[in-house]
Write an enzyme that holds these catalytic residues in place. Sequence first.
Site, mmCIF file in Angstrom:
data_model
loop_
_atom_site.group_PDB
_atom_site.id
_atom_site.type_symbol
_atom_site.label_atom_id
_atom_site.label_comp_id
_atom_site.label_asym_id
_atom_site.label_seq_id
_atom_site.Cartn_x
_atom_site.Cartn_y
_atom_site.Cartn_z
ATOM 1 N N ARG A 27 0.818 -1.211 0.000
ATOM 2 C CA ARG A 27 0.000 0.000 0.000
ATOM 3 C C ARG A 27 0.852 1.260 0.000
ATOM 4 N NH1 ARG A 27 -5.364 -0.767 2.315
ATOM 5 N NH2 ARG A 27 -5.209 1.299 3.190
ATOM 6 N N TRP A 74 1.925 6.403 6.318
ATOM 7 C CA TRP A 74 2.277 7.184 5.138
ATOM 8 C C TRP A 74 2.022 8.633 5.539
ATOM 9 C CZ3 TRP A 74 -0.735 9.793 1.156
ATOM 10 C CH2 TRP A 74 0.006 10.096 0.003
#
Length: 610
Positions: A27, A74
């Site tokens: 991801r 992230w």
Amino acid sequence: MCGIVGYIGSRDAYPILNEGLIALEYRGYDSSGIALVDKGKMTIYKTKGKVNNLKTLVDKKNAKGTIGIAHTRWATHGVPSNVNAHPHTDCKNRIALVHNGIIENYTILKEQLKKEGVTFKSETDTEVLAQLVGKYYKGDLVEAVLAALDIVEGTYGIAVVAADNPDILVGARRGSPLVVGLGDDDKEFYLASDASAIVRHTKRVIYLKDNNLVVLTRDSHQIMDLDKKILSHEVHHIDFDASTLAKGGFDHFMLKEIFEQPETVKNAMRGRLIVEDGTARLDGLNLVMQELRQINRIIFAACGTSWHAALVGEYMIEEIAGVSVEVEYASEFRYRNPIIDSQTLVFVISQSGETADTLAALREAQRRGATVLGICNMVGSSIARESHGGVYLHAGPEIGVASTKAFTSQITVLALLTLLLGRMRRISHSDGVTIAKALEDIPDQIKKILKQNDSIKEIAKKYSRHDNFMYLGRSFNFPVALEGALKLKEISYIHAEGYAAAEMKHGPIALIDKDMPSVVIALKDSIYDKVISNIQEVKARGGKIIAIANEGDREIKKHAHHVIYIPKTIDMLSPLLSVIPLQLLAYHIAAQRGCEIDQPRNLAKSVTVE
Ligand code: AGP
């Protein structure tokens, strides 16, 4: 994009969480962390960089605990760093929390908490949530989480544990996906932002809905809303397994997925293409034929590669079915004042079904009374669940951050839609049959192109040191030029511009010189001669040409420095073939440059923030 894994049961949590984090690596992330609770003590390990760094760190310790939460981050608020990595804790280190999403009012809440004496360690919005849960925690974790969620604004998927409460794991979602996994005999439970993190352990899952909270203990699971009303839920069966996720002998997922396309394109049309009637059936649209006949306008909203597929859809539907189409960036659509009337149909297109901008566009269109249909790959994703109906791609999980097989599956579905709409309106049975037969031939034609992998690699070797590329195409292949440029830039970090070939002379031609090669899609179609003129314009400025041309085209060699030949199909389906060499070219150039192809820098597979 951030990923969450949680476990509660009787086994050691650490190996399960670590394995889950590895499964979520695709991801995209910049740091990771784990919190384990054992004998009233919470231990947190977190570190910047790869999950492997975390493993090195944890392996040196004696990581114990049968309950834990883990995260790949992230960065959105605060740089990637050990401190900003999740889990975050309250100031007494009693609560640990991992979070996907964005807390929008975190600045105000942080100021209030600071006034109350709370000291913050990180720059993240998430720590505010952890501190809030800590503030309200008086021994009942559910109450504390509910109280904190009551005052935060924004989006979240969270997993929370408390040091002095080792028998309970709490999760909640609003706008950020969360799935519960039911383990053996319902005596152990998993929590994850993505089923691929837990599929090795269980195939029975519950997809949480927005504003759901889940309470997991070692022998129970309970789902409630934020007013503590117990909710019933459906248990889904995941139909892909761990081996489907493996690279299958290829160096990278991206290459594996490029090579899967003969199969995935076939899957997208399986049971839907009716060759003898020259049409398609798309039952998932949940629209009766009458309704489909009445629409006179379609809006496609999507992002990135899915947006490029939508552009191909626009060319196909307008040309063949005669229905007016507009293609919108989902991120723009959500903040515009779009005109939607009763004869407008809105489609959102998304591989992941979780892209925040696309989901917001869906909701905006629904707010305006539109029927919204989804074209998605991920079954059970937010977009799939919230749209009125739709069509699945059936492409299997796409792991490589650079979307490849989803693009061709999206175009296949859009071709089916074109056929369906076209046959209701203006195309004859025989024209329909011609299109359907051409579509049926595509998988074998893709196979033929894939056989040129080695020669495309040779071209890539010659050009891998160039820093700028131009991609040109016209008509149906203009979006393919955009897609080719996007593929190259996202995985090789090379600057690439995609243009409608004739538009180049209105500005970008200034960039052309001997160091900026152009990849030109020059197929034997109605505008072939025009594209050849565009090639001449590039060559006159010293530019090198890599042409994608049709087999049997003898002329093209005179104009191009390199030619990659593809089989001939009807114009509207040519993007399904012309994009394949561009995917391979981008892949091999990136591989030559030693780039991290499946997880390119700064990118996430599924962009679940605005
Ligand atoms: C494509 O290679 C990208 N990484 C990206 O543009 C992607 O297509 C975009 O973020 C949309 O994703 P979705 O299809 O999952 O909504």
